[in-house]
Design a protein around this motif. Sequence first.
Motif, PDB file in Angstrom:
ATOM      1  N   TRP B 427       0.853  -1.184   0.000  1.00  0.00           N
ATOM      2  CA  TRP B 427       0.000   0.000   0.000  1.00  0.00           C
ATOM      3  C   TRP B 427       0.883   1.226   0.000  1.00  0.00           C
ATOM      4  CZ3 TRP B 427      -4.245   1.161   4.252  1.00  0.00           C
ATOM      5  CH2 TRP B 427      -5.017   2.246   3.836  1.00  0.00           C
ATOM      6  N   LEU B 428       0.842   1.950  -1.095  1.00  0.00           N
ATOM      7  CA  LEU B 428       1.599   3.191  -1.194  1.00  0.00           C
ATOM      8  C   LEU B 428       0.635   4.349  -0.995  1.00  0.00           C
ATOM      9  CD1 LEU B 428       3.619   2.488  -4.447  1.00  0.00           C
ATOM     10  CD2 LEU B 428       4.314   2.056  -2.091  1.00  0.00           C
ATOM     11  N   LEU B 429       1.087   5.319  -0.285  1.00  0.00           N
ATOM     12  CA  LEU B 429       0.244   6.470  -0.056  1.00  0.00           C
ATOM     13  C   LEU B 429       0.916   7.697  -0.650  1.00  0.00           C
ATOM     14  CD1 LEU B 429      -2.382   6.644   1.720  1.00  0.00           C
ATOM     15  CD2 LEU B 429      -0.978   8.105   3.111  1.00  0.00           C
ATOM     16  N   VAL B 430       0.203   8.360  -1.534  1.00  0.00           N
ATOM     17  CA  VAL B 430       0.710   9.614  -2.066  1.00  0.00           C
ATOM     18  C   VAL B 430      -0.154  10.686  -1.441  1.00  0.00           C
ATOM     19  CG1 VAL B 430       1.434  10.815  -4.117  1.00  0.00           C
ATOM     20  CG2 VAL B 430       0.935   8.405  -4.253  1.00  0.00           C
ATOM     21  N   ARG B 431       0.480  11.693  -0.927  1.00  0.00           N
ATOM     22  CA  ARG B 431      -0.289  12.576  -0.080  1.00  0.00           C
ATOM     23  C   ARG B 431       0.170  14.009  -0.275  1.00  0.00           C
ATOM     24  NH1 ARG B 431       0.090  11.304   6.262  1.00  0.00           N
ATOM     25  NH2 ARG B 431      -1.464  12.804   6.851  1.00  0.00           N
ATOM     26  N   ASP B 432      -0.792  14.912  -0.192  1.00  0.00           N
ATOM     27  CA  ASP B 432      -0.455  16.341  -0.274  1.00  0.00           C
ATOM     28  C   ASP B 432       0.190  16.767   1.003  1.00  0.00           C
ATOM     29  OD1 ASP B 432      -1.976  16.466  -2.486  1.00  0.00           O
ATOM     30  OD2 ASP B 432      -3.760  17.088  -1.420  1.00  0.00           O
ATOM     31  N   ILE B 433       1.165  17.590   0.860  1.00  0.00           N
ATOM     32  CA  ILE B 433       1.692  18.221   2.059  1.00  0.00           C
ATOM     33  C   ILE B 433       1.637  19.710   1.782  1.00  0.00           C
ATOM     34  CG2 ILE B 433       3.668  18.445   3.580  1.00  0.00           C
ATOM     35  CD1 ILE B 433       4.478  15.643   2.656  1.00  0.00           C
ATOM     36  N   GLU B 434       0.826  20.412   2.544  1.00  0.00           N
ATOM     37  CA  GLU B 434       0.662  21.846   2.310  1.00  0.00           C
ATOM     38  C   GLU B 434       1.452  22.613   3.333  1.00  0.00           C
ATOM     39  OE1 GLU B 434      -3.242  23.488   1.839  1.00  0.00           O
ATOM     40  OE2 GLU B 434      -3.897  21.735   0.722  1.00  0.00           O
ATOM     41  N   ILE B 435       2.454  23.296   2.850  1.00  0.00           N
ATOM     42  CA  ILE B 435       3.262  24.119   3.749  1.00  0.00           C
ATOM     43  C   ILE B 435       3.566  25.414   3.035  1.00  0.00           C
ATOM     44  CG2 ILE B 435       5.472  24.337   4.944  1.00  0.00           C
ATOM     45  CD1 ILE B 435       5.476  21.281   5.124  1.00  0.00           C
ATOM     46  N   ALA B 436       3.451  26.484   3.759  1.00  0.00           N
ATOM     47  CA  ALA B 436       3.859  27.793   3.244  1.00  0.00           C
ATOM     48  C   ALA B 436       3.209  28.105   1.905  1.00  0.00           C
ATOM     49  CB  ALA B 436       5.383  27.862   3.128  1.00  0.00           C
ATOM     50  N   GLY B 437       1.869  27.938   1.839  1.00  0.00           N
ATOM     51  CA  GLY B 437       1.141  28.312   0.639  1.00  0.00           C
ATOM     52  C   GLY B 437       1.512  27.492  -0.564  1.00  0.00           C
ATOM     53  N   GLU B 438       1.905  26.258  -0.346  1.00  0.00           N
ATOM     54  CA  GLU B 438       2.346  25.439  -1.466  1.00  0.00           C
ATOM     55  C   GLU B 438       1.882  24.019  -1.254  1.00  0.00           C
ATOM     56  OE1 GLU B 438       6.532  26.115  -3.494  1.00  0.00           O
ATOM     57  OE2 GLU B 438       6.442  24.412  -2.176  1.00  0.00           O
ATOM     58  N   ARG B 439       1.574  23.333  -2.367  1.00  0.00           N
ATOM     59  CA  ARG B 439       1.084  21.983  -2.254  1.00  0.00           C
ATOM     60  C   ARG B 439       2.120  21.072  -2.881  1.00  0.00           C
ATOM     61  NH1 ARG B 439      -1.857  19.121  -5.543  1.00  0.00           N
ATOM     62  NH2 ARG B 439      -3.418  17.643  -4.776  1.00  0.00           N
ATOM     63  N   ASN B 440       2.605  20.171  -2.098  1.00  0.00           N
ATOM     64  CA  ASN B 440       3.608  19.254  -2.619  1.00  0.00           C
ATOM     65  C   ASN B 440       3.174  17.835  -2.351  1.00  0.00           C
ATOM     66  OD1 ASN B 440       5.771  21.074  -3.582  1.00  0.00           O
ATOM     67  ND2 ASN B 440       5.568  21.797  -1.490  1.00  0.00           N
ATOM     68  N   ARG B 441       3.877  16.917  -2.959  1.00  0.00           N
ATOM     69  CA  ARG B 441       3.491  15.520  -2.848  1.00  0.00           C
ATOM     70  C   ARG B 441       4.499  14.767  -2.006  1.00  0.00           C
ATOM     71  NH1 ARG B 441       3.300  17.023  -8.296  1.00  0.00           N
ATOM     72  NH2 ARG B 441       1.161  17.206  -9.043  1.00  0.00           N
ATOM     73  N   GLY B 442       3.958  14.011  -1.097  1.00  0.00           N
ATOM     74  CA  GLY B 442       4.815  13.140  -0.308  1.00  0.00           C
ATOM     75  C   GLY B 442       4.395  11.713  -0.571  1.00  0.00           C
ATOM     76  N   ILE B 443       5.323  10.808  -0.553  1.00  0.00           N
ATOM     77  CA  ILE B 443       4.973   9.403  -0.784  1.00  0.00           C
ATOM     78  C   ILE B 443       5.579   8.569   0.323  1.00  0.00           C
ATOM     79  CG2 ILE B 443       6.980   9.015  -2.297  1.00  0.00           C
ATOM     80  CD1 ILE B 443       5.223   7.048  -3.865  1.00  0.00           C
ATOM     81  N   TYR B 444       4.805   7.603   0.782  1.00  0.00           N
ATOM     82  CA  TYR B 444       5.415   6.651   1.698  1.00  0.00           C
ATOM     83  C   TYR B 444       4.746   5.290   1.580  1.00  0.00           C
ATOM     84  CZ  TYR B 444       1.722   7.955   5.109  1.00  0.00           C
ATOM     85  OH  TYR B 444       0.541   8.209   5.736  1.00  0.00           O
ATOM     86  N   VAL B 445       5.412   4.308   2.102  1.00  0.00           N
ATOM     87  CA  VAL B 445       4.935   2.929   2.022  1.00  0.00           C
ATOM     88  C   VAL B 445       4.209   2.635   3.314  1.00  0.00           C
ATOM     89  CG1 VAL B 445       5.594   0.526   1.708  1.00  0.00           C
ATOM     90  CG2 VAL B 445       6.947   2.337   0.644  1.00  0.00           C
ATOM     91  N   LEU B 446       2.892   2.462   3.195  1.00  0.00           N
ATOM     92  CA  LEU B 446       2.097   2.234   4.394  1.00  0.00           C
ATOM     93  C   LEU B 446       2.256   0.802   4.864  1.00  0.00           C
ATOM     94  CD1 LEU B 446      -0.064   4.498   5.327  1.00  0.00           C
ATOM     95  CD2 LEU B 446      -1.632   2.626   5.044  1.00  0.00           C
ATOM     96  N   LYS B 447       2.265  -0.090   3.898  1.00  0.00           N
ATOM     97  CA  LYS B 447       2.580  -1.470   4.247  1.00  0.00           C
ATOM     98  C   LYS B 447       3.118  -2.161   3.013  1.00  0.00           C
ATOM     99  CE  LYS B 447      -1.628  -4.074   3.248  1.00  0.00           C
ATOM    100  NZ  LYS B 447      -2.700  -4.878   3.779  1.00  0.00           N
ATOM    101  N   SER B 448       3.875  -3.192   3.235  1.00  0.00           N
ATOM    102  CA  SER B 448       4.353  -3.995   2.129  1.00  0.00           C
ATOM    103  C   SER B 448       4.721  -5.348   2.696  1.00  0.00           C
ATOM    104  CB  SER B 448       5.558  -3.339   1.460  1.00  0.00           C
ATOM    105  OG  SER B 448       5.770  -3.976   0.216  1.00  0.00           O
ATOM    106  N   ARG B 449       3.856  -6.304   2.404  1.00  0.00           N
ATOM    107  CA  ARG B 449       4.023  -7.618   3.017  1.00  0.00           C
ATOM    108  C   ARG B 449       5.263  -8.314   2.506  1.00  0.00           C
ATOM    109  NH1 ARG B 449      -2.238  -9.054   2.046  1.00  0.00           N
ATOM    110  NH2 ARG B 449      -3.071  -8.126   3.932  1.00  0.00           N
ATOM    111  N   GLY B 450       5.964  -8.921   3.419  1.00  0.00           N
ATOM    112  CA  GLY B 450       7.052  -9.817   3.043  1.00  0.00           C
ATOM    113  C   GLY B 450       8.311  -9.143   2.569  1.00  0.00           C
ATOM    114  N   MET B 451       8.489  -7.879   2.907  1.00  0.00           N
ATOM    115  CA  MET B 451       9.763  -7.255   2.532  1.00  0.00           C
ATOM    116  C   MET B 451      10.036  -6.107   3.494  1.00  0.00           C
ATOM    117  SD  MET B 451       8.721  -5.009  -0.809  1.00  0.00           S
ATOM    118  CE  MET B 451       7.721  -6.189  -1.680  1.00  0.00           C
ATOM    119  N   PRO B 452      11.324  -5.862   3.748  1.00  0.00           N
ATOM    120  CA  PRO B 452      11.622  -4.672   4.542  1.00  0.00           C
ATOM    121  C   PRO B 452      11.310  -3.455   3.696  1.00  0.00           C
ATOM    122  CG  PRO B 452      13.626  -5.647   3.678  1.00  0.00           C
ATOM    123  CD  PRO B 452      12.518  -6.559   3.271  1.00  0.00           C
TER     124      PRO B 452
END
Lengths: 105, 569
Positions: B427-452
Amino acid sequence: MSTQNAQSEGDFWNLRLYVAGQTPKSQAAFSNLKKLCDEHLKGKCHIEVIDLIKNPRLAAGDQILAIPTLVRKLPEPIRRIIGDLSNTEKVLVGLDILPHQMENI
Amino acid sequence: MQHTTIKSTEELPKAPTGIRGLDEITFGGLPKGRSTLIAGGAGSGKTLMSMEFLVRGAIEFGESGVFMAFEETSDELAKNVASLGFEIEELIKEKKLIIDFVRVERSEIEETGEYDLEGLFIRIGYAIDSIGAKRVVLDTIESLFAGLKNQAILRAELRRLFRWLKDKGVTAIITAERGSNELTRYGLEEYVSDCVILLDNRVTGQISTRRLRIVKYRGSRHGTNEYPFLIDEHGISIMPITSLALDYKVSNERISSGIPRLDMMLGGKGFYRGSSILVTGSAGTGKSTIAAHFADATCRRGERVLYFAFEESPDQIVRNMSSVGLNLQQWLDKGRLKIHSARASLYGLETHLVTMQRQIDDFKPNAVIVDPISNLINVGESSDVRSMLTRLIDYLKSKQITAVFTNLTHERLEATETEVSSVMDTWLLVRDIEIAGERNRGIYVLKSRGMPHSNQIREFLLTNKGVDIIDVYAGPSGVLTGSARAAQEEKEQAEKTLRREEIERFSRDLDRRRKIMEAQVAAITAEYEAKAEEIKQLILQSKERESILSQNRARMSKARGSQEKTIKG
């Protein structure tokens, strides 16, 4: 009126009786029909008996489901009467012989 | 396609239907030499299903069939089933199929006295014998109830008819209208008790979905669920998949996501082959782009990708992805990529899934992309969604197809989509991060079975050369992205410079002080040395004077001594 005309001279009744073998129902139907023709349509009626056991392919042509079935081929329209024809009055109604006479009374 | 026919000595002999999915649910087909009742409302597909049974029987299994039509004429039937791609005229010419229209018109029939339905028996028997039929369909024999008054005779004759069909050894389908309380309007299930199939066409939220259920199947196991099915130009397709348990083989092979840095986040190697990947995110976060990268990488490996697009047309996808440097057109041209676009609201969820399954069967892809799956979720009832998706994913897994699902979230994610996410491996999550009047994209791995996998939020950049994933600024004041990150970095740079300058200043100061100290030391030393020299001089002078003095004294005494001598002398 049309039946009055149908009843008039020169009109002809072409009847077909579908049976399947010599069953009691078929035999009863045939004798009932014969009697009826003699009484009501004397000389103006032709009866053809078709045995579907011998000629199964003919069943589809006249849309036969029930046995015995009497089909009035002429005069048109085609009418079907199923059963052993034991109720003469119903047969006469079915063949459009009776109802109009009764209406006239 | 393959029909899994499970044969067992204990089980009934079965007549395969050849209908996609039905043989799986029934574990081989309908009971051979017996009658099956198909009940359903108007337009539920009874006639088409029974016709397909005959057509496939004739074409695929070498069993000719008789279709007794009580409602439609042969011509009407031929026209209706032509839309399913069945050319029944050919089959009729080849004597593999007979259609007999049985007209039952109450107004034309007068009943008087005893009768039986031997005429119908003779017609069916004649049709069966003339082509050696093994399969018979009576559609819909209930018309007899409307055409004949004497129900007692009719029921007795129907009982006799079904027994007669069994004696004939033909596999028969009897169709019947759905009743309001009973299974069928005239209680035909009373006579046909070997196998009963119920068809249904329910409308929920203006979207109709066809469903099939096997109510009973005497002497055989069968799937008990309601299965959605589809009628289209290839006939009927049922989505079974109960037989798919959690026993599929899994692969240890890893395949690239198409984004090197994302592979790094996934234990350095990317996805597992055959796993299912969910990419969630709000609008415009680049979910489709991630999916397209995966598609591109998969095609690049020479594999095949089937892309289900529920928002964009194929052309639009190709154009949009070329703006991030992905050339999908080349894969379309090479036939490695297939984009299937459809509006989600066109059908119900089940229908979509059946369609997808069929497309997958036909195209045989290595990877499937569903973009976005949220549109599908919206058209289904939430209770169905999970089971349907589970079926689809199980199906994909059983075929080792890697699947990427994008999912549009409106709210702050997780809770809303749990029903979907639990069946996903990654499960990958792409998410807005709004800071200082700007919208940027952050990505992180919420889960991933069977692998570090990485627990870090990364910044996700869409450039005209593709996706780039870079480290975000993660400092004491939180996660910063975009220009805020840049500003922070600059600020840090400035601070660094400042600190360096300070250090330089301090060290210069120290240097100076040392120099002063050294100068002072030198001065003192010089002074000391000067003084010491002076003192040495003084000592020397004093010594000199002393020596001169003693010399003088000596000279004086000498002189004096000589005088004395002289005097004495």
